[in-house]
Write a protein that holds these residues in place. Structure first.
Motif, mmCIF file in Angstrom:
data_model
loop_
_atom_site.group_PDB
_atom_site.id
_atom_site.type_symbol
_atom_site.label_atom_id
_atom_site.label_comp_id
_atom_site.label_asym_id
_atom_site.label_seq_id
_atom_site.Cartn_x
_atom_site.Cartn_y
_atom_site.Cartn_z
ATOM 1 N N THR A 94 48.566 43.649 46.155
ATOM 2 C CA THR A 94 48.804 42.488 45.297
ATOM 3 C C THR A 94 49.462 41.381 46.115
ATOM 4 O OG1 THR A 94 51.022 43.224 44.702
ATOM 5 C CG2 THR A 94 49.220 43.911 43.247
ATOM 6 N N LEU A 110 44.729 41.292 45.239
ATOM 7 C CA LEU A 110 44.741 41.183 43.777
ATOM 8 C C LEU A 110 45.948 40.378 43.326
ATOM 9 C CD1 LEU A 110 43.826 42.158 40.868
ATOM 10 C CD2 LEU A 110 45.405 44.060 41.203
ATOM 11 N N GLY A 153 47.820 40.337 40.592
ATOM 12 C CA GLY A 153 47.976 41.217 39.438
ATOM 13 C C GLY A 153 48.926 40.632 38.414
ATOM 14 N N ASP A 154 48.685 40.993 37.148
ATOM 15 C CA ASP A 154 49.635 40.528 36.131
ATOM 16 C C ASP A 154 50.937 41.336 36.185
ATOM 17 O OD1 ASP A 154 48.655 42.850 35.048
ATOM 18 O OD2 ASP A 154 48.038 41.984 33.128
ATOM 19 N N SER A 155 50.996 42.271 37.145
ATOM 20 C CA SER A 155 52.263 42.952 37.440
ATOM 21 C C SER A 155 53.318 41.926 37.838
ATOM 22 C CB SER A 155 52.074 43.980 38.562
ATOM 23 O OG SER A 155 51.453 43.390 39.682
ATOM 24 N N ASP A 159 43.740 39.033 37.890
ATOM 25 C CA ASP A 159 43.828 39.714 36.595
ATOM 26 C C ASP A 159 43.688 38.727 35.450
ATOM 27 O OD1 ASP A 159 44.099 42.445 36.817
ATOM 28 O OD2 ASP A 159 46.283 42.405 37.009
ATOM 29 N N LYS A 173 39.620 40.690 37.008
ATOM 30 C CA LYS A 173 39.768 42.098 36.609
ATOM 31 C C LYS A 173 40.190 42.145 35.140
ATOM 32 C CE LYS A 173 43.240 44.830 38.231
ATOM 33 N NZ LYS A 173 44.050 45.158 37.036
ATOM 34 N N HIS A 203 39.117 48.348 35.198
ATOM 35 C CA HIS A 203 40.448 48.987 35.319
ATOM 36 C C HIS A 203 40.539 50.044 34.219
ATOM 37 C CE1 HIS A 203 45.052 48.270 36.010
ATOM 38 N NE2 HIS A 203 44.838 49.501 35.573
ATOM 39 N N VAL A 244 39.406 50.050 39.226
ATOM 40 C CA VAL A 244 40.759 50.541 39.512
ATOM 41 C C VAL A 244 41.009 51.736 38.595
ATOM 42 C CG1 VAL A 244 43.233 50.015 39.238
ATOM 43 C CG2 VAL A 244 41.708 48.331 40.297
ATOM 44 N N GLU A 255 44.074 53.882 37.413
ATOM 45 C CA GLU A 255 45.545 53.911 37.452
ATOM 46 C C GLU A 255 46.082 55.186 36.808
ATOM 47 O OE1 GLU A 255 47.518 50.260 36.455
ATOM 48 O OE2 GLU A 255 49.499 51.188 36.562
ATOM 49 N N ILE A 312 45.430 53.990 42.085
ATOM 50 C CA ILE A 312 46.872 53.707 42.131
ATOM 51 C C ILE A 312 47.500 54.869 41.367
ATOM 52 C CG2 ILE A 312 46.590 51.956 40.255
ATOM 53 C CD1 ILE A 312 49.202 50.645 41.556
ATOM 54 N N VAL A 357 45.352 50.777 45.941
ATOM 55 C CA VAL A 357 46.048 49.510 45.689
ATOM 56 C C VAL A 357 47.511 49.818 45.392
ATOM 57 C CG1 VAL A 357 45.354 49.479 43.225
ATOM 58 C CG2 VAL A 357 46.084 47.361 44.320
ATOM 59 N N VAL A 387 51.480 47.550 44.594
ATOM 60 C CA VAL A 387 52.171 46.274 44.453
ATOM 61 C C VAL A 387 52.947 46.057 45.763
ATOM 62 C CG1 VAL A 387 54.059 45.107 43.223
ATOM 63 C CG2 VAL A 387 52.299 46.340 41.931
#
Ligand code: KIV
Length: 257
Positions: free
Chosen positions: A20, A38, A40-42, A80, A109, A133, A174, A176, A197, A207, A209
């Motif tokens: 990410t 990525l 990511g919305d993380s 994302d 994604k 995902h 992905v 997870e 992940i 992947v 973070v």
């Protein structure tokens, strides 16, 4: 499209490396080492302390992605789609187009299988590359995060969703927190790559973070391995700066007009 074909061609040949990024300077470094970056919305929990990725907005994703774009030269850049931005196929298309136009990313994604298949199909029909995902879907979790693929119902749903996403045309999925044997089986059954992940070494790629692996973000999640204690190096530099300012060593003549 060339970049996407390259990713698919890695299946059964070499592992796909994905990380990410949320901003330019770090993206520039990550780009030298990975195949996929990525956004990511993380970023909601990592940067903004949100209790859930559901709070991340489209504007936040676009702004961070614009910054990341400035640092990415060679990797495939995936963004994302945040929660509630793909509730129907028309809403999904409008928002995906906005993301692609404003950030110049390569793909988006979406989380989920059968439940979002109409949206995935419509994006692909409109020439928007999509990454799937499956497994633990942070946008759908209200309580505790749990691994997936434990019950026969979950296994069947994961297998069906993976096949359905592949048939619909996603270029990778992905996985997870999917139990090892299930992730292994899905990876074997699919022609497109799986990016794991917390889903074992059997996936076609991995992947993480970036803030987690560098030790910038403190987390106790089982699948996170801290590859570096970057805070140690940051603190060395900051301590030296503070000390030089206090002792008037900085700025010297060299750094003054
Ligand atoms: O939001 C994110 O960073 C992600 C990955 C960790 C898969 O979706």
């Amino acid at each position: 499209m060339k970049k996407i074909k390259k990713i698919i061609n890695k299946k059964n040949r070499s592992k796909i490396v994905c990380l990410t990024a949320y901003s330019k300077n770090i993206a520039e470094e990550i780009d030298k080492h990975v195949d996929i970056i990525l956004v990511g919305d993380s970023l909601g929990s990592v940067l903004y302390n949100y209790s859930s990725t559901r709070k991340v907005t489209l504007t936040e994703m676009i702004n961070h992605s614009k910054s990341v774009r400035l640092g990415v030269k060679k990797s495939l850049m995936v963004v994302d789609m945040p929660f509630r931005t793909y509730t129907t196929k028309n809403i999904a298309l409008k928002n995906a187009k906005k993301i692609l136009n404003e950030t110049k990313c390569d793909a988006v994604k979406l989380e989920g299988g059968k439940k979002v298949i109409k949206q995935v199909e419509y994006l692909i029909k409109n020439k928007i590359p999509v990454m799937g995902h499956l497994g633990l879907l942070p946008q759908s979790v209200k309580g505790k995060f749990k691994s997936k693929g434990k019950t026969s119902r979950e296994i069947k749903q994961l297998m069906n969703d993976a096949m359905l996403l592949q048939k619909t045309g996603v270029f990778a999925i992905v996985l997870e927190c999917v139990k090892t044997p299930i992730a292994k089986q899905i990876t074997k059954d699919l022609k497109i790559p799986t990016i794991g992940i917390g889903s074992s070494v059997h996936c076609d790629g991995q992947v993480l973070v970036t803030d987690d692996l560098l030790g910038l973000n403190e987390t106790k999640i089982k699948f996170v391995k801290r590859f570096l204690n970057i805070k140690k190096y940051i603190n060395l530099g900051l301590k030296k700066y503070a000390s030089d300012v206090r002792s008037k060593k900085y700025p010297s003549k060299k750094h003054s007009y």
